[in-house]
Design a protein around this motif. Structure first.
Motif, PDB file in Angstrom:
ATOM      1  N   SER A 150       6.500   6.101  -9.315  1.00  0.00           N
ATOM      2  CA  SER A 150       6.878   5.267 -10.464  1.00  0.00           C
ATOM      3  C   SER A 150       8.329   4.827 -10.374  1.00  0.00           C
ATOM      4  N   ALA A 151       9.205   5.725  -9.941  1.00  0.00           N
ATOM      5  CA  ALA A 151      10.628   5.398  -9.846  1.00  0.00           C
ATOM      6  C   ALA A 151      10.876   4.259  -8.867  1.00  0.00           C
ATOM      7  N   ARG A 152       9.982   4.089  -7.915  1.00  0.00           N
ATOM      8  CA  ARG A 152      10.138   3.049  -6.897  1.00  0.00           C
ATOM      9  C   ARG A 152       9.268   1.827  -7.174  1.00  0.00           C
ATOM     10  N   GLY A 153       8.489   1.865  -8.237  1.00  0.00           N
ATOM     11  CA  GLY A 153       7.600   0.754  -8.552  1.00  0.00           C
ATOM     12  C   GLY A 153       6.404   0.664  -7.629  1.00  0.00           C
ATOM     13  N   TRP A 154       6.012   1.790  -7.036  1.00  0.00           N
ATOM     14  CA  TRP A 154       4.890   1.827  -6.112  1.00  0.00           C
ATOM     15  C   TRP A 154       3.620   2.287  -6.820  1.00  0.00           C
ATOM     16  N   THR A 155       2.497   1.721  -6.413  1.00  0.00           N
ATOM     17  CA  THR A 155       1.196   2.124  -6.936  1.00  0.00           C
ATOM     18  C   THR A 155       0.423   2.855  -5.851  1.00  0.00           C
ATOM     19  N   ILE A 156       0.062   4.089  -6.122  1.00  0.00           N
ATOM     20  CA  ILE A 156      -0.626   4.913  -5.123  1.00  0.00           C
ATOM     21  C   ILE A 156      -2.064   4.442  -4.964  1.00  0.00           C
ATOM     22  N   GLY A 157      -2.439   4.097  -3.729  1.00  0.00           N
ATOM     23  CA  GLY A 157      -3.791   3.637  -3.461  1.00  0.00           C
ATOM     24  C   GLY A 157      -4.641   4.629  -2.700  1.00  0.00           C
ATOM     25  N   GLN A 158      -3.972   5.571  -2.002  1.00  0.00           N
ATOM     26  CA  GLN A 158      -4.705   6.528  -1.177  1.00  0.00           C
ATOM     27  C   GLN A 158      -4.026   7.893  -1.198  1.00  0.00           C
ATOM     28  N   ILE A 159      -4.842   8.915  -0.950  1.00  0.00           N
ATOM     29  CA  ILE A 159      -4.361  10.248  -0.633  1.00  0.00           C
ATOM     30  C   ILE A 159      -4.992  10.650   0.691  1.00  0.00           C
ATOM     31  N   TRP A 160      -4.173  11.175   1.609  1.00  0.00           N
ATOM     32  CA  TRP A 160      -4.671  11.741   2.860  1.00  0.00           C
ATOM     33  C   TRP A 160      -4.478  13.251   2.822  1.00  0.00           C
ATOM     34  N   ILE A 161      -5.528  13.992   3.128  1.00  0.00           N
ATOM     35  CA  ILE A 161      -5.516  15.452   3.051  1.00  0.00           C
ATOM     36  C   ILE A 161      -5.706  16.038   4.453  1.00  0.00           C
ATOM     37  N   ASP A 200       0.840  -1.199   0.000  1.00  0.00           N
ATOM     38  CA  ASP A 200       0.000   0.000   0.000  1.00  0.00           C
ATOM     39  C   ASP A 200       0.875   1.249   0.000  1.00  0.00           C
ATOM     40  N   THR A 201       0.450   2.233  -0.789  1.00  0.00           N
ATOM     41  CA  THR A 201       1.171   3.502  -0.874  1.00  0.00           C
ATOM     42  C   THR A 201       0.187   4.645  -0.692  1.00  0.00           C
ATOM     43  N   VAL A 202       0.554   5.608   0.158  1.00  0.00           N
ATOM     44  CA  VAL A 202      -0.287   6.749   0.491  1.00  0.00           C
ATOM     45  C   VAL A 202       0.483   8.029   0.191  1.00  0.00           C
ATOM     46  N   VAL A 203      -0.238   9.023  -0.334  1.00  0.00           N
ATOM     47  CA  VAL A 203       0.321  10.362  -0.523  1.00  0.00           C
ATOM     48  C   VAL A 203      -0.367  11.296   0.474  1.00  0.00           C
ATOM     49  N   VAL A 204       0.413  12.155   1.126  1.00  0.00           N
ATOM     50  CA  VAL A 204      -0.152  13.139   2.041  1.00  0.00           C
ATOM     51  C   VAL A 204      -0.006  14.528   1.435  1.00  0.00           C
ATOM     52  N   ASP A 205      -1.145  15.194   1.236  1.00  0.00           N
ATOM     53  CA  ASP A 205      -1.204  16.604   0.819  1.00  0.00           C
ATOM     54  C   ASP A 205      -0.484  16.890  -0.501  1.00  0.00           C
ATOM     55  N   PRO A 206      -0.925  16.270  -1.593  1.00  0.00           N
ATOM     56  CA  PRO A 206      -0.259  16.517  -2.872  1.00  0.00           C
ATOM     57  C   PRO A 206      -0.686  17.833  -3.527  1.00  0.00           C
ATOM     58  N   GLY A 207       0.111  18.847  -3.353  1.00  0.00           N
ATOM     59  CA  GLY A 207      -0.170  20.124  -3.994  1.00  0.00           C
ATOM     60  C   GLY A 207       0.112  20.109  -5.480  1.00  0.00           C
ATOM     61  N   ALA A 208       0.817  19.092  -5.943  1.00  0.00           N
ATOM     62  CA  ALA A 208       1.113  18.921  -7.374  1.00  0.00           C
ATOM     63  C   ALA A 208       1.180  17.426  -7.656  1.00  0.00           C
TER      64      ALA A 208
END
Length: 242
Positions: free
Chosen positions: A42-53, A25-33
């Motif tokens: 992508s560089a790490r071969g990870w697939t983003i499944g969630q964003i936390w805001i 599982d991969t999560v992004v926190v607060d993606p302003g871009a």
């Protein structure tokens, strides 16, 4: 273990990319871009499944739509600001739980910077994704909240385990350190930390994450004994040009 990657974006934002190796599982926190985040995953071969805001400001949510379109991820954020985050799938409030793999994060309501600001607190490993409430040696501006709310929010954070790593969303530490030196000129811990910050920034290294213990010792806002002191310091910092 959760791996955390710092993704610099915009002028001074840090977007945090979390990955749980066991579940994938991969999560992004607060993606302003979106671009830097998608490239880092992508560089790490990870697939983003969630964003936390943590809150609705554009430099924390403007990447949502593109990341969701590219990955089909689910976006979770403050229920109190759902009308200002049109990409939101799930609204959460105080005490709710989100997960990365088997690891739970508890939602803390931390209003002050915005009216519905939240943080995501992981007890093990001890981490706090704090958005724009607390920074290294500083705190967020009071755009929609009050000094009393900020005093309470920082008090909640300061009460966490001192080893808790704090992942704030901006690289403001050099300016914050200069202000802290003016505010508490006799604080040796602040002087030592200011020197360390200067050295890190000279070689382009981030000053985050910080820790609860370090902020207790060197953050003039966390160290404010009462609301009036915090309010005065926040007003002074808003005008500070040092």
């Amino acid at each position: 273990m959760i791996e955390v990657v710092c993704v610099p974006a915009l002028s001074d934002n840090y977007i945090w990319l979390l990955h749980d190796d066991r579940s994938g599982d991969t999560v992004v926190v607060d993606p302003g871009a979106a671009g830097p985040v998608l490239a880092a995953a992508s560089a790490r071969g990870w697939t983003i499944g969630q964003i936390w805001i943590t809150h609705w400001h554009g430099d924390h949510v403007d990447g949502n739509a593109a990341i969701k379109a590219a990955t089909g991820c689910t976006i979770t954020g403050p229920a109190a600001e759902a009308d200002r985050i049109p990409t939101l799938d799930r609204g959460v409030a105080e005490g709710d739980t989100v997960r990365i793999g088997a690891v739970a994060a508890t939602v803390l309501e931390l209003p002050a910077h915005t009216a519905g600001h939240i943080g995501f607190h992981l007890a093990e490993p001890a981490m706090l994704f704090s958005g724009d409430v607390i920074f290294a040696m500083g705190c967020g501006r009071l755009f929609e909240g009050t000094a009393a709310q900020m005093h309470r929010a920082l008090g909640r954070i300061a009460a966490l385990d001192p080893d808790t790593r704090i992942y704030g969303a901006h690289e403001y530490t050099a300016s914050n350190a200069r202000f802290a030196l003016v505010t508490e000129p006799d604080n040796a811990a602040i002087r030592d930390r200011a020197a360390a910050v200067k050295a890190l920034r000279a070689v382009g290294r981030p000053t985050l994450p910080t820790t609860v213990g370090l902020e207790r010792a060197t953050n003039p806002f966390v160290r404010s004994p009462d609301v009036a002191t915090l309010a005065a310091r926040r007003t002074a910092k808003d005008a500070f040009r040092g």
